[in-house]
Design a protein around this motif. Sequence first.
Motif, PDB file in Angstrom:
ATOM      1  N   ASN A   2      23.711  28.413  21.087  1.00  0.00           N
ATOM      2  CA  ASN A   2      23.723  27.901  22.196  1.00  0.00           C
ATOM      3  C   ASN A   2      22.323  27.913  23.109  1.00  0.00           C
ATOM      4  OD1 ASN A   2      23.250  30.786  23.449  1.00  0.00           O
ATOM      5  ND2 ASN A   2      25.627  30.332  23.113  1.00  0.00           N
ATOM      6  N   TYR A   3      22.448  27.316  24.683  1.00  0.00           N
ATOM      7  CA  TYR A   3      21.503  27.364  25.503  1.00  0.00           C
ATOM      8  C   TYR A   3      21.206  28.701  25.877  1.00  0.00           C
ATOM      9  CZ  TYR A   3      21.491  22.025  26.036  1.00  0.00           C
ATOM     10  OH  TYR A   3      21.141  20.976  25.047  1.00  0.00           O
ATOM     11  N   HIS A   7      17.064  29.075  25.719  1.00  0.00           N
ATOM     12  CA  HIS A   7      16.550  29.891  26.755  1.00  0.00           C
ATOM     13  C   HIS A   7      15.794  31.058  26.655  1.00  0.00           C
ATOM     14  CE1 HIS A   7      15.148  30.076  31.036  1.00  0.00           C
ATOM     15  NE2 HIS A   7      15.608  31.730  30.994  1.00  0.00           N
ATOM     16  N   SER A  57      16.661  24.654  29.976  1.00  0.00           N
ATOM     17  CA  SER A  57      17.472  25.908  28.961  1.00  0.00           C
ATOM     18  C   SER A  57      18.204  26.954  30.294  1.00  0.00           C
ATOM     19  CB  SER A  57      17.185  25.993  27.781  1.00  0.00           C
ATOM     20  OG  SER A  57      16.102  26.955  28.221  1.00  0.00           O
ATOM     21  N   LYS A  60      20.980  25.337  32.125  1.00  0.00           N
ATOM     22  CA  LYS A  60      22.156  25.266  30.641  1.00  0.00           C
ATOM     23  C   LYS A  60      22.780  26.782  30.171  1.00  0.00           C
ATOM     24  CE  LYS A  60      21.163  20.024  29.151  1.00  0.00           C
ATOM     25  NZ  LYS A  60      22.416  19.667  29.998  1.00  0.00           N
TER      26      LYS A  60
END
Length: 163
Positions: A2-3, A7, A57, A60
Amino acid sequence: MNYAHIHLTVNHFPIIFPMVAVIVLITGFIFKSEVMKRTAYFIFALGAISTVFAIISGEKAAGYTHTMDWFQKSLVHEHHESAEFFGIFSYILGLLSVVALWASWKGKQFSKWLSYIVLIFSFVTMFLAKNAGSTGGDIRHTEIRTEQNTVEQPANVEDEEQN
């Protein structure tokens, strides 16, 4: 993935690229090498591009953190603010570097002065990068928080210090 994963993967690049570029740029000054300076400008530009990915990122990823037990809105807000401020400087440094790269390539008279401006601006940007990175680390790494450093140490650490 996922983000939040993304990140955590990309967030170090905007900090590392300028550090490497400064070393390359200073080396270019020492050896009077335009090729080294151009390489540094290119690395600064890569740092600005990586900043885009880190900020997108990060925004999010923030959606995932709100539901976590450890979530502290003030820490995320502080990181968000410092990352946005750093982002602005990173983008400007990237733009300055592209102009410096062009000026060096074309042999413009002002390219020498521009290289010093890029160097000075890079130090400011790296300071802001350090702040953004530190505030990001504070979100999950309680051991590095400033207020944690002033809190009483665990008993086992105190016992070891006395021995």
